[in-house]
Scaffold this active site. Structure first.
Site, PDB file in Angstrom:
ATOM      1  N   HIS A 184      36.992  34.526  33.648  1.00 41.79           N
ATOM      2  CA  HIS A 184      35.604  34.297  34.082  1.00 41.79           C
ATOM      3  C   HIS A 184      34.950  35.560  34.631  1.00 41.79           C
ATOM      4  O   HIS A 184      33.900  35.985  34.120  1.00 41.79           O
ATOM      5  CB  HIS A 184      35.546  33.165  35.103  1.00 41.79           C
ATOM      6  CG  HIS A 184      34.218  33.042  35.792  1.00 41.79           C
ATOM      7  ND1 HIS A 184      33.066  32.700  35.118  1.00 41.79           N
ATOM      8  CD2 HIS A 184      33.864  33.248  37.097  1.00 41.79           C
ATOM      9  CE1 HIS A 184      32.049  32.696  35.982  1.00 41.79           C
ATOM     10  NE2 HIS A 184      32.504  33.026  37.179  1.00 41.79           N
TER      11      HIS A 184
ATOM     12  N   GLU B 173      36.519  34.876  47.992  1.00 41.46           N
ATOM     13  CA  GLU B 173      36.428  33.417  48.130  1.00 41.46           C
ATOM     14  C   GLU B 173      37.711  32.723  47.693  1.00 41.46           C
ATOM     15  O   GLU B 173      38.167  31.776  48.339  1.00 41.46           O
ATOM     16  CB  GLU B 173      35.247  32.907  47.290  1.00 41.46           C
ATOM     17  CG  GLU B 173      35.106  31.399  47.234  1.00 41.46           C
ATOM     18  CD  GLU B 173      34.551  30.817  48.523  1.00 41.46           C
ATOM     19  OE1 GLU B 173      34.613  29.591  48.675  1.00 41.46           O
ATOM     20  OE2 GLU B 173      34.073  31.587  49.380  1.00 41.46           O
ATOM     21  N   ASP B 174      38.302  33.195  46.587  1.00 47.00           N
ATOM     22  CA  ASP B 174      39.374  32.421  45.941  1.00 47.00           C
ATOM     23  C   ASP B 174      40.759  33.053  46.016  1.00 47.00           C
ATOM     24  O   ASP B 174      41.722  32.480  45.503  1.00 47.00           O
ATOM     25  CB  ASP B 174      39.020  32.192  44.463  1.00 47.00           C
ATOM     26  CG  ASP B 174      37.752  31.365  44.307  1.00 47.00           C
ATOM     27  OD1 ASP B 174      37.472  30.553  45.196  1.00 47.00           O
ATOM     28  OD2 ASP B 174      37.041  31.550  43.296  1.00 47.00           O
TER      29      ASP B 174
ATOM     30  N   ASP C  20      26.974  35.160  36.310  1.00 46.14           N
ATOM     31  CA  ASP C  20      27.992  34.181  36.697  1.00 46.14           C
ATOM     32  C   ASP C  20      27.559  32.780  36.288  1.00 46.14           C
ATOM     33  O   ASP C  20      28.330  32.005  35.703  1.00 46.14           O
ATOM     34  CB  ASP C  20      28.197  34.273  38.211  1.00 46.14           C
ATOM     35  CG  ASP C  20      29.085  33.169  38.758  1.00 46.14           C
ATOM     36  OD1 ASP C  20      30.266  33.117  38.383  1.00 46.14           O
ATOM     37  OD2 ASP C  20      28.589  32.351  39.569  1.00 46.14           O
TER      38      ASP C  20
END
Length: 727
Positions: free
Chosen positions: A48, A76-77, A139
């Site tokens: 992504h 964030e991830d 995005d």
């Protein structure tokens, strides 16, 4: 999945001086950070951010933007931190990644207030560095391209959000290609049946006109070349969402649309554009009303092009967009067409402030943040600004004012300046007097007539205004005017109480008492007193702790033998304040008149303070005053203050019983009109077959005027009874 080498080569194709080492380090860092994470499709999650970076290379963006795209989900991830990214890639990229991390937590489709607050955060983040928006749009585009793996509810929520916010925002930034793809992908999710129908029609049309686009391209190129103009001509069919929107807006079927295909004519310079236009217009008939010159008058998103429609080869309508190569780049890529990767003075945001009208719009929208008093107003303004097409008008001095379609002179006035809007009293359009509600057309010259006597616009203008800026300014001005009225009333009440109690009042002394009154300013105190939320005695006690309020006992409703429609003023009510002067309904005091009968000069009157509403004026004989006998603190002694040189009308109500026969109402109305009364409202009731009862709300100058009308009505044969109603 794109390889490391491929990404570097894509960037080098437009930026030979790229920092290959940083790109390689970012690629490896993001791939390792995301590790075994997967997407809903089962693909590695790292695919992504890699695809987002690839989209941005198509826009030819700088190294920092590409690297931030690769890293945009790491904080964030994954276990990555802002400090680590700053250390490895620099503070500039760290700030971009952190900005995107904050935006990822937003849900733009939600309750109005929450949605508005999230939109504030989005735009504020963009204002810090516009590259945040470019990465966010890329995005969103990749997520939309791969959303078939998401649950249906999530797909719909994301599509609504995209169509509501991100697609229009891309359009406002001039990025038409991205806007169109976002709209089409959203349309496909939100209304799959309509999408399928439009696509079938388009495919069928393309099959029937298989060679039409090529024929028109060839014909146009040859015609221009014959006249010494070298051009690149390309044709394409319009997008399904654009076609569907036009069908709904114009309430027409697919077969009635004549501009399914559009052609771009790209030339080397501006002069060639106008020469090409001359060739086209002298070769084929022009469709009236379809010519627009956005080169001489660019759109606010920097779009520049000449639009025209002609009846071209094969008797087909041909829609043309004529532009230069630079204009074509901006038309497709918007603010991204400003080459961030080139050496320039200042940051990309600073460069855009100098070069981009689209960014100017963004800065203007951010400016509304400081003016909006609540999130819903901001959301309303921003959505209006995002969605409307524009008309271009001029001031008498030639200044260009861009407004949404359907905008009127009120919107124009506020676009010039808030003070112009607030004091507008009339206008001239193209030299002719016109109403302020007149809808503006492209090219109109508008002169706004102002008056210093008008301090605030009528509240009804809010329903006339189209732009969010005008609506917000009108609401703000009317709130300020009303607050000033309450503050003025409160000051009168406070000063008269102090004079009555023979104690000294000064603003400086009140300032010291503000904490005890839980108010932040003197105006807040006075407005609270005027609205009835704070008593003047409380102000006195805050300033003078030893102040003793004059108290009275329970009020006797003496004079019981008086007629039922009279009330005795509570003993001592007038001792709380001195007399306040009251003008008409347009005075500088927030006054209302008794709702069921009003009051007119000549009546003895009393004021009742209603918390949050100001003063209601009652005639002393009003039976409604009995309801306030136990609340002396709400009573206010008032007197009429009428300027005889500029008489005003005041409300009164008449009860009329008349014979039920044709023309009786006309006779009654004629009497009132002949005596310069104004009928505001009539309600009628049939009590018997022979008689009708009416309550007539009228406006008169004073008690003498009202009495004259009553006497003349009594003289009419059709009138059985007439009397004044005391509300």
């Amino acid at each position: 999945m794109m390889r490391q080498y491929d990404l570097v080569e894509r960037v080098k194709s437009y930026n030979p001086n790229t920092d290959e080492d940083m790109l390689n380090r970012a690629y490896v860092y993001a791939m390792v950070a995301h590790g075994e994470q997967t997407r809903a499709s089962g693909d590695p999650y790292f695919s992504h951010p890699l695809e987002v970076a690839a989209i941005l290379t198509d826009l030819k963006l700088d190294d920092a933007t590409i690297v931030a795209a690769l890293l945009h989900d790491t904080i964030e991830d994954t276990e990555a931190t802002r400090a680590e990214i700053d250390r490895l890639f620099g503070a500039e990229i760290g700030a971009l990644v952190e900005g995107l991390t904050k935006l990822k937590r937003l849900e733009l489709v939600s309750r109005e207030a929450k949605q508005a607050e999230n939109l504030r955060k989005l735009l504020l983040a963009i204002a810090d560095d516009v590259r945040v928006l470019l990465i966010k749009l890329a995005d969103r585009l990749h997520n939309m391209r791969t959303m078939e793996f998401m649950p249906p509810a999530s797909r719909r929520r994301i599509a609504e959000e995209t169509l509501d916010i991100y697609a229009p925002l891309a359009g406002r930034m001039g990025m038409q290609e991205m806007r169109e793809e976002l709209e089409e992908l959203s349309f496909k999710v939100l209304d799959p049946d309509a999408y399928s129908v439009v696509m079938q029609r388009l495919d069928s049309l393309a099959e029937r006109n298989r060679n039409l686009i090529g024929m028109i391209e060839s014909h146009l190129s040859m015609k221009l070349e014959k006249n010494g103009i070298i051009a690149r001509v390309s044709g394409r069919r319009k997008r399904p969402f654009s076609i569907w929107t036009k069908m709904k807006r114009k309430s027409v079927g697919f077969e009635q649309l004549s501009d399914i295909f559009g052609f771009r004519v790209v030339l080397k310079d501006m002069e060639a554009c106008y020469r090409a236009l001359g060739v086209v217009h002298t070769t084929w008939p022009v469709v009236p009303g379809r010519f627009k010159d956005y080169i001489s008058t660019p759109k606010q998103n920097d779009y520049r092009s000449i639009h025209t429609t002609v009846i071209g080869p094969g008797n087909q309508r041909v829609e043309l967009q004529i532009r230069t190569e630079d204009m074509n780049q901006i038309a497709e890529y918007g603010i991204a067409a400003h080459a961030f990767y080139k050496d320039g003075k200042g940051s990309p945001t600073e460069m855009l402030q100098r070069e981009s009208n689209a960014f100017s719009w963004l800065r203007h929208t951010i400016g509304i943040l400081s003016e909006s008093t609540n999130p819903e107003e901001f959301l309303e303004h921003t959505k209006l600004e995002l969605f409307h097409d524009q008309v271009f008008c001029f001031t008498p001095k030639g200044k260009l004012i861009a407004l949404p379609r359907n905008a009127n002179v009120v919107d124009f006035a506020y676009a010039v300046h808030t003070d112009v809007g607030n004091s507008a009293v009339g206008c001239k359009i193209n030299g002719k007097f016109a109403p302020l509600s007149s809808e503006l057309q492209n090219g109109d010259e508008v002169e706004v007539l102002t008056s210093a006597a008008q301090q605030a616009p009528p509240a009804a203008w809010e329903s006339l205004a189209v732009t969010g800026k005008a609506r917000a300014a009108i609401r703000r001005a009317t709130r300020t005017a009303m607050r000033d009225q309450y503050a003025g009333l409160g000051r009168r009440i406070v000063e008269r109480l102090f004079a009555r109690a023979k104690i000294e009042y000064s603003d400086d002394q009140l300032k010291g008492a503000l904490p005890r009154l839980a108010r932040s300013s003197i105006d807040d105190v006075m407005a609270s007193v005027g609205r009835g939320e704070l008593r003047a005695a409380d102000v006195a006690r805050a300033m003078y702790p030893d102040y003793k309020e004059e108290r009275v006992g329970r009020f006797a409703t003496s004079n019981r033998k008086a007629t039922a429609d009279r009330v005795k003023t509570p003993d001592g009510a007038g001792r709380f304040t001195s007399i306040i002067s009251v003008g008409g309904v347009n005075s500088d005091l927030p006054v209302k008149f008794a709702p069921n009968g009003g009051a007119v000069p000549g009546d003895r009157i009393v004021g009742i303070i209603t918390p949050g509403e100001g003063i209601t004026i009652y005639p002393i004989q009003s039976p409604a005053l009995k309801d306030f006998e136990e609340e002396p603190e709400r009573w206010l002694d008032v007197k009429w203050d009428v300027d005889e040189s500029s008489p005003q009308r005041f409300p009164a109500r008449l009860f009329v019983q008349n014979v039920n026969e044709p023309g009786s109402l006309a006779q009654i109305a004629q009497v009132i009109a002949d005596h310069d009364g104004n009928i505001d409202n009539i309600s009628m009731h049939r009590r018997s077959p022979d008689f009708t009862e009416q309550n007539i709300d009228i406006e008169v100058y004073d008690l003498k005027h009202l009495s004259a009308i009553i006497n003349q009505l009594r003289a009419k044969a059709v009138v059985a009874k007439v009397e004044r109603v005391n509300g």
